[in-house]
Motif scaffolding. Sequence first.
Motif, PDB file in Angstrom:
ATOM      1  N   ASN A  90       0.838  -1.231   0.052  1.00 21.24           N
ATOM      2  CA  ASN A  90      -0.039   0.135   0.025  1.00 21.24           C
ATOM      3  C   ASN A  90       0.991   1.271  -0.007  1.00 21.24           C
ATOM      4  N   GLY A  91       1.336   1.389  -1.113  1.00 21.02           N
ATOM      5  CA  GLY A  91       2.404   2.696  -1.367  1.00 21.02           C
ATOM      6  C   GLY A  91       3.791   2.319  -0.668  1.00 21.02           C
ATOM      7  N   GLY A  92       4.713   2.945  -1.288  1.00 24.88           N
ATOM      8  CA  GLY A  92       6.173   2.864  -0.956  1.00 24.88           C
ATOM      9  C   GLY A  92       6.437   2.950   0.613  1.00 24.88           C
ATOM     10  N   LYS A  93       5.550   3.614   1.388  1.00 24.39           N
ATOM     11  CA  LYS A  93       5.611   3.795   2.826  1.00 24.39           C
ATOM     12  C   LYS A  93       5.375   2.425   3.613  1.00 24.39           C
ATOM     13  N   HIS A  94       4.411   1.901   3.026  1.00 18.83           N
ATOM     14  CA  HIS A  94       4.206   0.422   3.502  1.00 18.83           C
ATOM     15  C   HIS A  94       5.391  -0.723   3.193  1.00 18.83           C
ATOM     16  N   TYR A 139      17.423  12.670   6.488  1.00 20.80           N
ATOM     17  CA  TYR A 139      16.870  11.502   5.995  1.00 20.80           C
ATOM     18  C   TYR A 139      15.337  11.687   6.172  1.00 20.80           C
ATOM     19  N   TRP A 140      14.532  10.811   5.214  1.00 15.89           N
ATOM     20  CA  TRP A 140      13.152  11.192   5.121  1.00 15.89           C
ATOM     21  C   TRP A 140      12.408  10.767   6.430  1.00 15.89           C
ATOM     22  N   THR A 141      11.643  11.502   6.804  1.00 10.54           N
ATOM     23  CA  THR A 141      11.275  11.526   8.510  1.00 10.54           C
ATOM     24  C   THR A 141      10.441  10.207   8.541  1.00 10.54           C
ATOM     25  N   THR A 142      10.121   9.340   7.790  1.00  7.37           N
ATOM     26  CA  THR A 142       9.547   8.100   8.015  1.00  7.37           C
ATOM     27  C   THR A 142      10.502   7.093   8.254  1.00  7.37           C
ATOM     28  N   TYR A 143      11.776   7.028   8.103  1.00  7.64           N
ATOM     29  CA  TYR A 143      12.777   5.834   8.219  1.00  7.64           C
ATOM     30  C   TYR A 143      13.013   5.586   9.384  1.00  7.64           C
ATOM     31  N   PRO A 144      13.347   6.769  10.482  1.00  5.06           N
ATOM     32  CA  PRO A 144      13.604   6.201  11.671  1.00  5.06           C
ATOM     33  C   PRO A 144      12.435   5.975  12.454  1.00  5.06           C
ATOM     34  N   PHE A 173      19.540   3.243   2.118  1.00  4.03           N
ATOM     35  CA  PHE A 173      20.158   4.122   1.075  1.00  4.03           C
ATOM     36  C   PHE A 173      19.082   4.749   0.221  1.00  4.03           C
ATOM     37  N   VAL A 174      19.142   5.959  -0.266  1.00  2.00           N
ATOM     38  CA  VAL A 174      18.058   6.479  -1.168  1.00  2.00           C
ATOM     39  C   VAL A 174      18.837   7.732  -1.969  1.00  2.00           C
ATOM     40  N   SER A 175      18.632   7.163  -3.201  1.00  2.89           N
ATOM     41  CA  SER A 175      19.168   8.097  -4.427  1.00  2.89           C
ATOM     42  C   SER A 175      18.358   8.103  -5.618  1.00  2.89           C
ATOM     43  N   SER A 212      17.455  11.450  -3.423  1.00  2.00           N
ATOM     44  CA  SER A 212      17.433  11.680  -2.113  1.00  2.00           C
ATOM     45  C   SER A 212      16.094  12.690  -1.811  1.00  2.00           C
ATOM     46  N   ASN A 213      15.191  12.151  -0.975  1.00  2.00           N
ATOM     47  CA  ASN A 213      14.247  13.025  -0.230  1.00  2.00           C
ATOM     48  C   ASN A 213      14.796  12.969   1.338  1.00  2.00           C
ATOM     49  N   PRO A 214      15.409  14.245   1.640  1.00  2.00           N
ATOM     50  CA  PRO A 214      14.732  15.529   1.589  1.00  2.00           C
ATOM     51  C   PRO A 214      15.746  16.545   0.552  1.00  2.00           C
ATOM     52  N   THR A 258      17.275  -0.040  -0.465  1.00  2.00           N
ATOM     53  CA  THR A 258      17.619   1.010  -1.140  1.00  2.00           C
ATOM     54  C   THR A 258      16.114   1.441  -1.714  1.00  2.00           C
ATOM     55  N   ASP A 259      15.925   2.950  -1.551  1.00  2.00           N
ATOM     56  CA  ASP A 259      14.769   3.325  -1.748  1.00  2.00           C
ATOM     57  C   ASP A 259      14.820   4.247  -3.295  1.00  2.00           C
ATOM     58  N   GLU A 260      14.158   3.615  -4.200  1.00  2.00           N
ATOM     59  CA  GLU A 260      14.260   3.913  -5.499  1.00  2.00           C
ATOM     60  C   GLU A 260      13.203   4.698  -5.986  1.00  2.00           C
ATOM     61  N   ILE A 261      12.338   5.308  -5.213  1.00  2.00           N
ATOM     62  CA  ILE A 261      11.142   5.918  -5.805  1.00  2.00           C
ATOM     63  C   ILE A 261      11.195   7.051  -6.709  1.00  2.00           C
ATOM     64  N   TYR A 262      12.366   7.650  -6.648  1.00  2.73           N
ATOM     65  CA  TYR A 262      12.652   8.825  -7.413  1.00  2.73           C
ATOM     66  C   TYR A 262      13.342   8.365  -8.579  1.00  2.73           C
ATOM     67  N   GLU A 263      13.732   7.329  -8.914  1.00  2.00           N
ATOM     68  CA  GLU A 263      14.599   6.883 -10.014  1.00  2.00           C
ATOM     69  C   GLU A 263      14.474   7.710 -11.066  1.00  2.00           C
ATOM     70  N   VAL A 314       4.426   3.484  -7.555  1.00  2.77           N
ATOM     71  CA  VAL A 314       4.074   4.521  -8.579  1.00  2.77           C
ATOM     72  C   VAL A 314       3.850   6.084  -8.286  1.00  2.77           C
ATOM     73  N   ALA A 315       3.841   6.425  -7.046  1.00  2.00           N
ATOM     74  CA  ALA A 315       3.391   7.690  -6.509  1.00  2.00           C
ATOM     75  C   ALA A 315       4.064   8.716  -7.434  1.00  2.00           C
ATOM     76  N   LYS A 316       5.277   8.975  -7.507  1.00  2.00           N
ATOM     77  CA  LYS A 316       6.128   9.829  -7.804  1.00  2.00           C
ATOM     78  C   LYS A 316       6.655  10.030  -9.432  1.00  2.00           C
ATOM     79  N   THR A 317       6.471   8.648  -9.946  1.00  2.00           N
ATOM     80  CA  THR A 317       6.932   8.450 -11.599  1.00  2.00           C
ATOM     81  C   THR A 317       5.419   8.726 -12.261  1.00  2.00           C
ATOM     82  N   TRP A 326      -3.141   6.755  -5.188  1.00  2.00           N
ATOM     83  CA  TRP A 326      -3.666   5.473  -5.585  1.00  2.00           C
ATOM     84  C   TRP A 326      -3.185   4.488  -4.671  1.00  2.00           C
ATOM     85  N   ARG A 327      -2.228   4.670  -3.804  1.00  4.25           N
ATOM     86  CA  ARG A 327      -1.459   3.870  -3.003  1.00  4.25           C
ATOM     87  C   ARG A 327      -0.918   2.392  -3.464  1.00  4.25           C
ATOM     88  N   VAL A 328       0.051   2.670  -4.218  1.00  4.57           N
ATOM     89  CA  VAL A 328       0.747   1.510  -4.763  1.00  4.57           C
ATOM     90  C   VAL A 328       1.936   1.615  -4.837  1.00  4.57           C
TER      91      VAL A 328
HETATM   92  C1  LIG Z   1      11.952   8.662  -0.418  1.00  5.96           C
HETATM   93  C2  LIG Z   1      10.601   8.265  -0.457  1.00  5.96           C
HETATM   94  N1  LIG Z   1      10.176   6.994  -0.127  1.00  5.96           N
HETATM   95  C3  LIG Z   1       8.995   6.386  -0.281  1.00  5.96           C
HETATM   96  C4  LIG Z   1       7.943   7.111  -0.278  1.00  5.96           C
HETATM   97  C5  LIG Z   1       6.670   6.801  -0.224  1.00  5.96           C
HETATM   98  O1  LIG Z   1       5.874   7.124  -0.974  1.00  5.96           O
HETATM   99  P1  LIG Z   1       4.199   6.528  -0.978  1.00  5.96           P
HETATM  100  O2  LIG Z   1       3.915   5.834   0.157  1.00  5.96           O
HETATM  101  O3  LIG Z   1       3.389   7.424  -1.412  1.00  5.96           O
HETATM  102  O4  LIG Z   1       4.334   5.508  -2.272  1.00  5.96           O
HETATM  103  C6  LIG Z   1       8.058   8.677  -0.264  1.00  5.96           C
HETATM  104  C7  LIG Z   1       7.116   9.711  -0.390  1.00  5.96           C
HETATM  105  O5  LIG Z   1       7.342  10.760   0.058  1.00  5.96           O
HETATM  106  C8  LIG Z   1       9.537   9.225  -0.401  1.00  5.96           C
HETATM  107  O6  LIG Z   1       9.730  10.295  -0.457  1.00  5.96           O
END
Ligand SMILES: Cc1ncc(COP(=O)(O)O)c(C=O)c1O
Length: 399
Positions: free
Chosen positions: A101-105, A127-132, A173-175, A177-179, A205-210, A239-242, A248-250
Amino acid sequence: MQRERISPRIAAIQESATLAVDAKAKALQALGENVIGFGAGEPDFPTPPHIVEAAVEACGDPKMHKYTPAAGIPELREAIAVKTARDSGYQVEAAQVLITNGGKHAVYNTFEVLLDRGDEVLLPAPYWTTYPEAIALAGGAPVVLPTDETTEFRVTVDQLDAALTPRTKALLFVSPSNPTGAVYPRAEVEAIGRWAVERGVWVITDEIYEHLTYDNHEFHSMPALVPNLADTSVVLNGVAKTYAMTGWRVGWMIGPLDVIRAATNLQSHSTSNVANVSQRAALAAVSGGLEAVAEMRTAFDRRRKVIHSMLSDIPGVTCVEPQGAFYAFPGFHGVLGREIAGRRPETTLELAEVLLDEARVAIVPGEAFGAPGYARLSFACGDDAIADGITRIAKLLAG
Ligand SMILES: Cc1ncc(COP(=O)(O)O)c(C=O)c1O
């Protein structure tokens, strides 16, 4: 004995600062206030029509009103394996893909599956605030590795090595990177991947901004460059960012079969499958072309240059040019402690409040990302909003 109403484990979770800023800005907007929101990491584009049409069609089919397998529909898992080979060169099987349910899940599933109490996760900051939060909830301990402008916010192998302990389980690892918008060059991605294999450290490795890199900066997938990582890495994506599909939460995670099986078991008892209709939309997205993201990238690139140059022109503000994603991450060290509209903000947390109160501009303070003194401004909002919002900040800071 008085029992806690909320378990301390959950009570320790902080509200998502990015969503909180966005909610406050939206609440003011609802009251008729003209607020410019740089808070949410959300493209201002609609989801491309062919994706929406796939979902509309699915809505009319009673078969799509039912549960799917918890791990996702087989066609989507297969299409993601194909798309991953196409976009990053990483070869995987459909069975290695779990739809979440989204990258967060996917972030949550991964830490829940990999971490035991006390396991340490190397977490480069900002770091992106959700990781810690996700690491702590899974019983792990984030080991924060600060970075700054001197390395363009990229962590080094020496830093990673110095932080290694017998409890180190994984590296986040995220590249891009958010933020910070940092993009690691190929040689650094490879060196970090090799280091992780040598040291027996897992890589998440978080590739959501690939697909969002600019100028000559390029995305590189670590397990594609370092194939020996395949057995000890998890790729996170969605799929959120691309495809401008935040609502849609996938998302998905890709990993070794034992990890995916364990995460599927977990998910089968928590959320089960992602909404069937959303999965059909995602299938249309990942099996289609990349024209829509190319168009968005052109717009983001234009906005990136504008926001970077406008922020850099403000006395006391410094800004590294974002190389990827859609965030600027300026430092406000030269502004803090100065009198602004009769107040004297000493932290970016306080500065963000002053900016919202006095200029009606919402930014996310760096404290949310483990980087006090900085703030994150998303440039996924419109061109006019960027020009208006940064002008307001500049005017207020000029006194
Ligand atoms: C680095 C990173 N990973 C994952 C996500 C998760 O995105 P979503 O849960 O909307 O798919 C985000 C959203 O801001 C993000 O910035």
